[in-house]
Design an enzyme around this catalytic site. Structure first.
Site, PDB file in Angstrom:
ATOM      1  N   ARG A  43       0.916  -1.108   0.157  1.00  0.00           N
ATOM      2  CA  ARG A  43       0.061  -0.056  -0.200  1.00  0.00           C
ATOM      3  C   ARG A  43       0.729   1.235   0.159  1.00  0.00           C
ATOM      4  O   ARG A  43       0.267   2.504  -0.099  1.00  0.00           O
ATOM      5  CB  ARG A  43      -0.862  -0.154   1.140  1.00  0.00           C
ATOM      6  CG  ARG A  43      -1.705  -1.156   0.861  1.00  0.00           C
ATOM      7  CD  ARG A  43      -3.075  -1.098   2.251  1.00  0.00           C
ATOM      8  NE  ARG A  43      -2.186  -1.396   3.633  1.00  0.00           N
ATOM      9  CZ  ARG A  43      -2.778  -1.586   4.622  1.00  0.00           C
ATOM     10  NH1 ARG A  43      -4.257  -1.649   4.682  1.00  0.00           N
ATOM     11  NH2 ARG A  43      -2.102  -1.696   5.877  1.00  0.00           N
ATOM     12  N   LYS A 134       1.957 -18.388   7.337  1.00  0.00           N
ATOM     13  CA  LYS A 134       0.970 -19.135   8.632  1.00  0.00           C
ATOM     14  C   LYS A 134       1.007 -17.805   9.473  1.00  0.00           C
ATOM     15  O   LYS A 134       1.479 -16.729   9.414  1.00  0.00           O
ATOM     16  CB  LYS A 134       2.015 -20.079   9.321  1.00  0.00           C
ATOM     17  CG  LYS A 134       3.432 -19.326   9.734  1.00  0.00           C
ATOM     18  CD  LYS A 134       3.624 -19.085  11.206  1.00  0.00           C
ATOM     19  CE  LYS A 134       4.575 -18.078  11.304  1.00  0.00           C
ATOM     20  NZ  LYS A 134       5.188 -18.083  12.783  1.00  0.00           N
ATOM     21  N   HIS A 164       7.942 -22.951   7.024  1.00  0.00           N
ATOM     22  CA  HIS A 164       9.249 -23.015   6.503  1.00  0.00           C
ATOM     23  C   HIS A 164      10.209 -23.721   7.392  1.00  0.00           C
ATOM     24  O   HIS A 164      11.315 -24.222   7.105  1.00  0.00           O
ATOM     25  CB  HIS A 164       9.772 -21.569   6.540  1.00  0.00           C
ATOM     26  CG  HIS A 164      10.247 -20.989   7.676  1.00  0.00           C
ATOM     27  ND1 HIS A 164       9.293 -20.026   8.368  1.00  0.00           N
ATOM     28  CD2 HIS A 164      11.521 -20.849   8.437  1.00  0.00           C
ATOM     29  CE1 HIS A 164       9.947 -19.746   9.544  1.00  0.00           C
ATOM     30  NE2 HIS A 164      11.221 -20.063   9.674  1.00  0.00           N
ATOM     31  N   GLU A 202      13.607 -18.538  22.334  1.00  0.00           N
ATOM     32  CA  GLU A 202      14.644 -17.594  21.741  1.00  0.00           C
ATOM     33  C   GLU A 202      14.664 -16.328  22.587  1.00  0.00           C
ATOM     34  O   GLU A 202      13.765 -16.142  23.468  1.00  0.00           O
ATOM     35  CB  GLU A 202      14.061 -17.042  20.285  1.00  0.00           C
ATOM     36  CG  GLU A 202      12.645 -16.598  20.201  1.00  0.00           C
ATOM     37  CD  GLU A 202      12.082 -16.339  18.961  1.00  0.00           C
ATOM     38  OE1 GLU A 202      12.622 -16.649  17.940  1.00  0.00           O
ATOM     39  OE2 GLU A 202      10.775 -15.767  18.825  1.00  0.00           O
ATOM     40  N   ASP A 221       1.503 -18.637  16.849  1.00  0.00           N
ATOM     41  CA  ASP A 221       2.431 -18.226  15.984  1.00  0.00           C
ATOM     42  C   ASP A 221       3.496 -19.195  15.985  1.00  0.00           C
ATOM     43  O   ASP A 221       3.998 -19.545  14.812  1.00  0.00           O
ATOM     44  CB  ASP A 221       3.263 -16.989  16.744  1.00  0.00           C
ATOM     45  CG  ASP A 221       4.310 -16.340  15.896  1.00  0.00           C
ATOM     46  OD1 ASP A 221       4.169 -16.200  14.893  1.00  0.00           O
ATOM     47  OD2 ASP A 221       5.611 -16.516  16.468  1.00  0.00           O
ATOM     48  N   HIS A 226       4.536 -24.588  13.589  1.00  0.00           N
ATOM     49  CA  HIS A 226       5.888 -25.275  13.269  1.00  0.00           C
ATOM     50  C   HIS A 226       6.136 -26.185  14.268  1.00  0.00           C
ATOM     51  O   HIS A 226       6.819 -27.468  13.796  1.00  0.00           O
ATOM     52  CB  HIS A 226       6.982 -24.106  13.945  1.00  0.00           C
ATOM     53  CG  HIS A 226       6.864 -22.646  12.976  1.00  0.00           C
ATOM     54  ND1 HIS A 226       6.713 -22.806  11.514  1.00  0.00           N
ATOM     55  CD2 HIS A 226       6.951 -21.496  13.295  1.00  0.00           C
ATOM     56  CE1 HIS A 226       6.786 -21.724  11.006  1.00  0.00           C
ATOM     57  NE2 HIS A 226       7.147 -20.736  11.934  1.00  0.00           N
ATOM     58  N   LYS A 326       9.541 -16.171  23.923  1.00  0.00           N
ATOM     59  CA  LYS A 326      10.382 -15.313  23.494  1.00  0.00           C
ATOM     60  C   LYS A 326      11.131 -14.630  24.669  1.00  0.00           C
ATOM     61  O   LYS A 326      10.632 -14.694  25.985  1.00  0.00           O
ATOM     62  CB  LYS A 326       9.477 -14.030  22.906  1.00  0.00           C
ATOM     63  CG  LYS A 326       9.160 -14.200  21.507  1.00  0.00           C
ATOM     64  CD  LYS A 326       8.261 -12.955  20.910  1.00  0.00           C
ATOM     65  CE  LYS A 326       8.001 -13.169  19.262  1.00  0.00           C
ATOM     66  NZ  LYS A 326       9.288 -13.629  18.397  1.00  0.00           N
TER      67      LYS A 326
HETATM   68  P1  NDP Z   1       4.706  -7.009   8.499  1.00  0.00           P
HETATM   69  O1  NDP Z   1       3.468  -6.439   9.156  1.00  0.00           O
HETATM   70  O2  NDP Z   1       5.898  -6.542   8.648  1.00  0.00           O
HETATM   71  O3  NDP Z   1       4.127  -6.830   6.792  1.00  0.00           O
HETATM   72  C1  NDP Z   1       3.009  -7.070   6.345  1.00  0.00           C
HETATM   73  C2  NDP Z   1       2.966  -6.282   4.989  1.00  0.00           C
HETATM   74  O4  NDP Z   1       1.400  -6.330   4.520  1.00  0.00           O
HETATM   75  C3  NDP Z   1       3.513  -4.941   4.948  1.00  0.00           C
HETATM   76  O5  NDP Z   1       4.061  -4.657   3.804  1.00  0.00           O
HETATM   77  C4  NDP Z   1       2.065  -4.251   4.856  1.00  0.00           C
HETATM   78  O6  NDP Z   1       1.980  -3.073   4.206  1.00  0.00           O
HETATM   79  C5  NDP Z   1       1.243  -5.144   4.189  1.00  0.00           C
HETATM   80  N1  NDP Z   1      -0.088  -4.985   4.166  1.00  0.00           N
HETATM   81  C6  NDP Z   1      -1.025  -5.154   5.130  1.00  0.00           C
HETATM   82  N2  NDP Z   1      -2.137  -5.093   4.745  1.00  0.00           N
HETATM   83  C7  NDP Z   1      -2.253  -5.073   3.344  1.00  0.00           C
HETATM   84  C8  NDP Z   1      -3.338  -4.912   2.473  1.00  0.00           C
HETATM   85  N3  NDP Z   1      -4.715  -4.737   2.911  1.00  0.00           N
HETATM   86  N4  NDP Z   1      -2.793  -4.633   1.101  1.00  0.00           N
HETATM   87  C9  NDP Z   1      -1.625  -4.698   0.761  1.00  0.00           C
HETATM   88  N5  NDP Z   1      -0.707  -4.959   1.861  1.00  0.00           N
HETATM   89  C10 NDP Z   1      -0.985  -4.991   3.164  1.00  0.00           C
HETATM   90  O7  NDP Z   1       4.296  -8.625   8.572  1.00  0.00           O
HETATM   91  P2  NDP Z   1       5.496  -9.769   8.281  1.00  0.00           P
HETATM   92  O8  NDP Z   1       6.186  -9.339   7.058  1.00  0.00           O
HETATM   93  O9  NDP Z   1       6.316 -10.007   9.572  1.00  0.00           O
HETATM   94  O10 NDP Z   1       4.347 -11.012   8.089  1.00  0.00           O
HETATM   95  C11 NDP Z   1       3.879 -11.222   6.868  1.00  0.00           C
HETATM   96  C12 NDP Z   1       3.337 -12.755   7.038  1.00  0.00           C
HETATM   97  O11 NDP Z   1       4.384 -13.540   7.080  1.00  0.00           O
HETATM   98  C13 NDP Z   1       2.646 -13.159   8.467  1.00  0.00           C
HETATM   99  O12 NDP Z   1       1.428 -13.970   7.943  1.00  0.00           O
HETATM  100  C14 NDP Z   1       3.793 -13.794   9.412  1.00  0.00           C
HETATM  101  O13 NDP Z   1       2.899 -14.570  10.382  1.00  0.00           O
HETATM  102  C15 NDP Z   1       4.572 -14.565   8.368  1.00  0.00           C
HETATM  103  N6  NDP Z   1       5.803 -14.726   8.790  1.00  0.00           N
HETATM  104  C16 NDP Z   1       6.550 -13.587   9.342  1.00  0.00           C
HETATM  105  C17 NDP Z   1       7.920 -13.979   9.771  1.00  0.00           C
HETATM  106  C18 NDP Z   1       8.735 -12.888  10.129  1.00  0.00           C
HETATM  107  O14 NDP Z   1       9.961 -13.113  10.683  1.00  0.00           O
HETATM  108  N7  NDP Z   1       8.399 -11.597   9.673  1.00  0.00           N
HETATM  109  C19 NDP Z   1       8.269 -15.456   9.853  1.00  0.00           C
HETATM  110  C20 NDP Z   1       7.315 -16.319   9.568  1.00  0.00           C
HETATM  111  C21 NDP Z   1       6.260 -15.858   8.765  1.00  0.00           C
HETATM  112  P3  NDP Z   1       1.409  -1.618   4.605  1.00  0.00           P
HETATM  113  O15 NDP Z   1       2.640  -0.721   4.980  1.00  0.00           O
HETATM  114  O16 NDP Z   1       0.613  -1.106   3.626  1.00  0.00           O
HETATM  115  O17 NDP Z   1       0.527  -2.059   6.144  1.00  0.00           O
END
Ligand code: NDP
Length: 476
Positions: A43, A134, A164, A202, A221, A226, A326
């Site tokens: 976004r 997940k 993963h 962790e 989580d 996992h 955590k």
């Molecule tokens: P973040 O909050 O860092 O990122 C989420 C992303 O989604 C942002 O880029 C956000 O952008 C975008 N987003 C949210 N709502 C919308 C929407 N309606 N349309 C478009 N983009 C949107 O989360 P993570 O990256 O940490 O996690 C993402 C997924 O990955 C989750 O399901 C999590 O469980 C999984 N995951 C994450 C891990 C990690 O270490 N980070 C490890 C394993 C799994 P905006 O700025 O616009 O809100």
């Protein structure tokens, strides 16, 4: 092989820390050619140039071990589309192009159903695949609804529910050690194995991820996905092959064999806790409740422990303990298989025969077997540990997963029925916790977690041992 990858949530933590380095690793290993196209959709009001620069910065930070040519190629292959992932028109613009596309939902899990529903209207090209992070759904009903939406969109074989852990070399080696060797499998049952601890402790605290974590907590989580997947690999019957059907059928058997906890069981066999202020590695950590973005009244747990039994011929009588926390004193990521004590000791009483423990250490990769040996004094028994370190993996776990997505092999992703079965295991715990039947305990950040419980039924929980020396000796 699909040559188009569209990532939604392309400016998030997962993309930065895992997906981009994984793509660079795949490129460096020769798995991705020049025809590969990456679309980043989020976004943020960015241009493609800005997004390419962001990718380069993130790869400098998180993908430093990859050659710079591979990192540059990934940045150059990217285009950016500003898109709300719940809007069909935005989705259509982001997946536009020739041929099938792999759509990666790196989004907050709460957004998945709306995105999948919107994809119905966005005209997904034939042969496309969908990847979901997940946790898959927020509860059993949510997972069932998501499965229904997905089933109307693409065939099950085209749905990749990511875990993963399954692509980690050390996790794969749980199966490798069991099934590529003669010595373990004859002992791999409740006659010989008393307990299995599956642990992901962790030192990392919240690290700014309240937006996601405070809605989810340790149980959803870590344990629901996992750690239950690890349980499946430890406890499954040997599959005929590691093909997607055989592997996933056998994992499903394990999940179906878990005895569902009653409310009484949840009270006596589960724990939840959250961290208080403390110090880890010289760093001051605030209380979880005071972390930015946390709603302290939500009562989200940062530590969860659940003890399970399996109703199967092989495992009746073995306890499986799943735990994750955590902001703990040390990283401890392992599967510890504790064997029963020997039936008779012909050595008198000098020293104790400690139960054998086989540990699969997941990070760093390794394997340890705790044995008892005769020491330098006759009839004195001493502990002996055999440790092996494994080669670092050729590809990071997310690299292996992305390759499977692009080549169309779902063996290491979770099948829809597995995802639902995992929720069935966790639902009684969630429901009893929501009713407040299990108190939310506290532990200082940098400690070993909550204090062992004092009531009699807590013996099993307190037996969780951090080293073989802590294991009570059943022969005494
Ligand atoms: P973040 O909050 O860092 O990122 C989420 C992303 O989604 C942002 O880029 C956000 O952008 C975008 N987003 C949210 N709502 C919308 C929407 N309606 N349309 C478009 N983009 C949107 O989360 P993570 O990256 O940490 O996690 C993402 C997924 O990955 C989750 O399901 C999590 O469980 C999984 N995951 C994450 C891990 C990690 O270490 N980070 C490890 C394993 C799994 P905006 O700025 O616009 O809100």
């Amino acid at each position: 092989m699909i040559n188009r990858l569209a990532v939604f949530g392309a400016t998030g933590d997962l993309t930065a820390r895992y997906l981009l380095p994984a793509l660079a690793a795949l490129r460096a290993a020769g798995h991705l050619g020049d025809q590969m196209q990456l679309t980043g959709a989020s976004r943020e009001d960015w241009t493609t140039e800005q997004y390419r620069q962001w990718i380069a910065d993130q790869l400098d930070r998180h993908g430093g071990s990859c050659p710079s040519g591979a990192r540059k190629a990934i940045a150059a292959s990217a285009r950016y589309v500003r898109a709300d992932a719940t809007d069909p028109t935005d989705l259509a613009a982001a997946i536009a192009g020739d041929g099938p596309v792999a759509v990666y939902l790196a989004l907050p899990p709460a957004v998945f159903p709306r995105t999948v529903a919107a994809l119905h209207e966005a005209r997904l090209p034939a042969g496309s695949r969908i990847v979901l992070e997940k946790p898959f759904g927020e509860n059993l009903a949510g997972a069932q609804e998501l499965n229904r939406l997905l089933a109307d969109l693409v065939p099950e074989q085209a749905v990749f529910r990511v875990d993963h852990f399954l692509a980690m070399t050390t996790v794969q080696n749980v199966l490798g050690s069991r099934l590529a060797n003669r010595v373990l499998e004859p002992l791999w049952n409740s006659t010989h194995i008393a307990e299995v601890d599956i642990i992901w402790d962790e030192t990392l605290a919240l690290e700014g991820r309240a937006g996601y974590y405070d809605q989810v907590g340790a149980l959803k989580d870590m344990l629901q996905n996992h750690l239950l997947q690890l349980l499946c690999l430890v406890a499954m019957e040997p599959p005929i092959s590691l093909g997607e059907r055989d592997l996933r059928d056998r994992k499903l058997d394990v999940l179906r064999s878990v005895r569902l906890l009653t409310e009484h069981d949840v009270v006596h066999r589960t724990r939840r806790a959250r961290y208080l202020p403390g110090t880890i590695g010289g760093r001051d950590i605030p209380a979880y409740a005071d972390e930015e973005g946390v709603d302290p009244h939500r009562g989200t747990e940062t530590f969860a422990e659940v003890e399970l039994e399996l109703d199967s011929w092989r495992w009746a009588g073995t306890t499986f303990r799943l735990r994750s926390g955590k902001a703990l004193q040390e990283n401890r990521m392992e599967v510890a298989v504790r064997f029963r004590s020997v039936p008779h000791l012909p050595f008198g009483h000098s020293g104790a025969a400690l139960p054998n423990v086989l540990r699969f250490t997941l990070e760093p990769e390794g394997l340890t077997l705790d044995l008892t040996a005769i020491g330098s004094h006759a009839h004195e028994l001493v502990p002996l540990s055999l440790t092996a370190r494994m080669e670092p993996p050729g590809l990071p776990a997310y690299g292996r997963l992305l390759l499977d997505v692009l080549t169309g092999d779902p063996a290491l992703s979770i099948r829809g029925d597995e995802a639902e079965a995992a929720w069935r295991v966790v639902e009684p715990v969630l429901s009893a916790w929501e009713k407040g039947l299990v108190p939310l305990e506290e532990y200082p950040a940098g400690s070993q977690g909550p204090e062992p419980r004092q009531w009699p039924g807590a013996a099993a929980v307190a037996r969780t041992c951090s080293s073989v020396k802590d294991v009570p000796d059943e022969t005494q």
